[in-house]
Enzyme design. Sequence first.
Site, mmCIF file in Angstrom:
data_model
loop_
_atom_site.group_PDB
_atom_site.id
_atom_site.type_symbol
_atom_site.label_atom_id
_atom_site.label_comp_id
_atom_site.label_asym_id
_atom_site.label_seq_id
_atom_site.Cartn_x
_atom_site.Cartn_y
_atom_site.Cartn_z
ATOM 1 N N THR A 69 -17.555 17.959 85.977
ATOM 2 C CA THR A 69 -18.893 17.529 86.389
ATOM 3 C C THR A 69 -19.180 17.899 87.843
ATOM 4 O O THR A 69 -20.196 18.535 88.157
ATOM 5 C CB THR A 69 -19.025 16.000 86.219
ATOM 6 O OG1 THR A 69 -18.695 15.675 84.874
ATOM 7 C CG2 THR A 69 -20.432 15.535 86.520
ATOM 8 N N VAL A 70 -18.279 17.504 88.746
ATOM 9 C CA VAL A 70 -18.523 17.741 90.177
ATOM 10 C C VAL A 70 -18.323 19.212 90.527
ATOM 11 O O VAL A 70 -19.108 19.787 91.301
ATOM 12 C CB VAL A 70 -17.620 16.834 91.045
ATOM 13 C CG1 VAL A 70 -17.850 17.112 92.525
ATOM 14 C CG2 VAL A 70 -17.895 15.361 90.731
ATOM 15 N N ARG A 111 -8.988 25.190 84.255
ATOM 16 C CA ARG A 111 -8.260 25.366 83.008
ATOM 17 C C ARG A 111 -9.131 26.011 81.937
ATOM 18 O O ARG A 111 -8.669 26.701 81.071
ATOM 19 C CB ARG A 111 -7.725 24.017 82.510
ATOM 20 C CG ARG A 111 -6.214 23.927 82.690
ATOM 21 C CD ARG A 111 -5.674 22.591 82.234
ATOM 22 N NE ARG A 111 -6.068 21.524 83.154
ATOM 23 C CZ ARG A 111 -5.824 20.247 82.933
ATOM 24 N NH1 ARG A 111 -5.206 19.849 81.835
ATOM 25 N NH2 ARG A 111 -6.184 19.331 83.813
ATOM 26 N N LYS A 160 -11.682 10.147 95.592
ATOM 27 C CA LYS A 160 -11.540 8.849 96.291
ATOM 28 C C LYS A 160 -10.141 8.269 96.143
ATOM 29 O O LYS A 160 -9.584 7.718 97.076
ATOM 30 C CB LYS A 160 -12.586 7.865 95.772
ATOM 31 C CG LYS A 160 -12.521 7.619 94.276
ATOM 32 C CD LYS A 160 -13.864 7.373 93.662
ATOM 33 C CE LYS A 160 -14.601 8.687 93.485
ATOM 34 N NZ LYS A 160 -15.764 8.634 92.616
ATOM 35 N N GLY A 183 -21.096 9.112 95.998
ATOM 36 C CA GLY A 183 -21.732 10.337 95.500
ATOM 37 C C GLY A 183 -22.548 11.081 96.536
ATOM 38 O O GLY A 183 -22.018 11.582 97.527
ATOM 39 N N ASP A 243 -12.134 1.348 91.247
ATOM 40 C CA ASP A 243 -12.892 2.469 91.817
ATOM 41 C C ASP A 243 -13.603 2.042 93.111
ATOM 42 O O ASP A 243 -13.541 2.739 94.131
ATOM 43 C CB ASP A 243 -13.921 2.946 90.773
ATOM 44 C CG ASP A 243 -14.836 4.022 91.319
ATOM 45 O OD1 ASP A 243 -14.362 5.154 91.524
ATOM 46 O OD2 ASP A 243 -16.031 3.729 91.548
ATOM 47 N N LYS A 252 -13.096 3.247 97.268
ATOM 48 C CA LYS A 252 -14.164 3.640 98.183
ATOM 49 C C LYS A 252 -14.222 2.711 99.393
ATOM 50 O O LYS A 252 -14.413 3.145 100.530
ATOM 51 C CB LYS A 252 -15.500 3.650 97.440
ATOM 52 C CG LYS A 252 -15.555 4.692 96.324
ATOM 53 C CD LYS A 252 -16.749 4.447 95.409
ATOM 54 C CE LYS A 252 -16.796 5.421 94.247
ATOM 55 N NZ LYS A 252 -17.737 4.961 93.179
ATOM 56 N N GLY A 306 -22.612 11.674 89.427
ATOM 57 C CA GLY A 306 -23.311 12.808 88.815
ATOM 58 C C GLY A 306 -22.948 14.101 89.513
ATOM 59 O O GLY A 306 -22.644 14.103 90.715
#
Lengths: 433, 433
Positions: B13-14, B45, B103, B132, B199, B203, B300
Amino acid sequence: MKPVKVGICGLGTVGSGSFNILRNNAEEITRRVGRSIVIEQVGARRDNDMCDLTGVNVTRDIFDVVANPEIDIVMELIGGTTIAKDLVLQAIENGKHVVTANKALIAEHGNEIFAKAQEKGVMVAFEAAVAGGIPIIKTIREGLSANRIDWLAGIINGTGNFIMTEMSEKNRPFSDVLAEAQALGYAEADPTFDVEGIDAAHKLTILASIAFGIPLQFEKTYTEGISKITAEDVGFAKDLGYSIKHLGIARRTDQGIELRVHPTLISKKQLLANVNGVMNAVMVKGDAVGPTLTYGAGAGGLPTGSSVIADVIDVARTLTADPDNRVPHLAFQANSLSDLPVLPVEEIESGYFLNMSIEDKAGVLANITQILSKNGISIESLIQREREGSDLVPLVVMTHIVKERNMNAAITEIEALSDISGKVQRIRVEHLA
Amino acid sequence: MKPVKVGICGLGTVGSGSFNILRNNAEEITRRVGRSIVIEQVGARRDNDMCDLTGVNVTRDIFDVVANPEIDIVMELIGGTTIAKDLVLQAIENGKHVVTANKALIAEHGNEIFAKAQEKGVMVAFEAAVAGGIPIIKTIREGLSANRIDWLAGIINGTGNFIMTEMSEKNRPFSDVLAEAQALGYAEADPTFDVEGIDAAHKLTILASIAFGIPLQFEKTYTEGISKITAEDVGFAKDLGYSIKHLGIARRTDQGIELRVHPTLISKKQLLANVNGVMNAVMVKGDAVGPTLTYGAGAGGLPTGSSVIADVIDVARTLTADPDNRVPHLAFQANSLSDLPVLPVEEIESGYFLNMSIEDKAGVLANITQILSKNGISIESLIQREREGSDLVPLVVMTHIVKERNMNAAITEIEALSDISGKVQRIRVEHLA
């Protein structure tokens, strides 16, 4: 590394705030920068009781500061656009880096100042010129540098926001709140600068330049104040789920740049609509990041000083850098600025809130809706209410997005109707999406 | 200046978001930086349909990227703390600058990674690791660098905020909203990482380090999830004018640093209480600037990529700078970090919201208020309501600020009363002032 030596010009609200931050947070700042930042000289017409000047080299002639060979960075905190301009240009000429909080100077003379700074290889930093303590210049210029910025919209004048907040929360008339703001020291005796949006236009000019990479064009910024907003407008907006805020808005379209300061209806669900009192906030919409918002104190000695000293620290860090590899003054390389034109206000697109007094009889509403339709304007919602003891009733219309030129034509036609009393009040509506 | 060459490791995604920003905004970025940023190699990959890899040098072995002598900056976007750690350390060893969105890696291994980067004179940038697309690392480390930071508080996990928002707006139970979040792809099949606050703790660990200049201490962060919050708790909080948000909070006191993630009542009047859905926002209180807030998308590909590429641009700009005059990794010079201890949770101070089921008879309330008083806890407000068809009624107590140790003692005593059914629900209250 050896200390960085700064000279402070001006010891008013921002000057004394900056002085005191450098003094009080000296240890914290040295821990960050790895070298101390020393106040080498202060230039001020008079001392300020807020500052302990014991042992400080004080001069009454600010031009001594820019001539002082010991000084690396000159802090221009005197305000105005005459002596301040001479001071900044002389500092640059003498090879000094400059930090300024002066929005009028940057908005009106920034192009000339930055050209000279580029020629001399020095930095002119101006975080404090927009939205006080909010690091919005850094956010746009560096934090969002991966983005193509689509638009920005901000509450960038605390006085105006205090007035709009009080009008909204307490149903008070403009003149009443303005008098209170003057008594509280939020507004000047002559409030024109704040209330008519000139201060906000200076800040918007700067924000638009760094967002889109265009030269500073203060004279092309459309500016409309809040003095004609009535308690009735505010009340109707509330009933429709909106707040009226005095916004600075810059938007990039294929045709050019919209650059405008005016009262604006925004949905109560927007975070920006909930920014109250003297606080400032700026929304920035980038193509990758989406909508962002940054909020904080927009004025005051310490908040503005926070931005001044952050700039001093930034400049200290680039003293040893390649001048060609710095963050450019206007975010984009000087030779890559865009010539996208600033659009005349007739060319902007917006939703509209219309508030008018009409005669309470058959056919009036039909005439009005027909005029709107003929001009390509579609209605989103409409309120008509009784007004006791009067043959005239208020009619409020919210429209979908339309070009201002069409709205002007429609309003001219509506005002010519015999069943309408007085002018149509027109306030723009933004969806910020 | 010659182009900067980057290597992208990871095309999830990133990674794909970052790749596409570099491609789509290449012109805008070159206008800003004054040189182009070229994707020299991609290590992944497998390919990603979101990216047009035509003509791109793609390798299946990400370690090819860190060994590539052409590459200036390695982008670590694979996630995890094992291979990612090896990759980053190898990149540093090879003299590459690193940009990461990881993170967990920074929170758990940042001290080691930054020490090695310092030794090798390279930068490891990690804006994308927290919140993000919000440039909160830059805001704290540079924008507010003049301040002594007093505290920060943030909504830094979008999944958790989506759940709390739905529970609040629609009176839905936790399990129901979690199932929807999983169906929408906001929450993982195993939601522990988001819902139990791990998570957010990663952060918060990073934010606290750069705010206060302390080493990264993830293992000392107090972490409490939202899975035990009931619809009833949310309803009572609303009645009292509060929202329940899952916050990460870091505060500096004379005794040490409070470092904690937990559900928190905050006043509806706070801007932070109005941050809804998957959006993130962080408040930072500096001694000069006062309270600030920064808001935006916390996850996102494109928003996070916005921060990744901003870091790449920052690194590109310091390639020609003196390594000793850069912004330090943890905002403060490595030799100036503070050894202020992280406080055990018993030592924190907070207001409390208590929700318990008591028997509806005389004397119970007196016993409870006496226990609170004996433990030095004063009551701010109290709600007792009827509950239909039950001898047990809910009692909600809001307290003034008190040390957690005292509250623990009081709760133990209250739970031992025979007129109390079950456990006392305890949620902390913050005034953010």
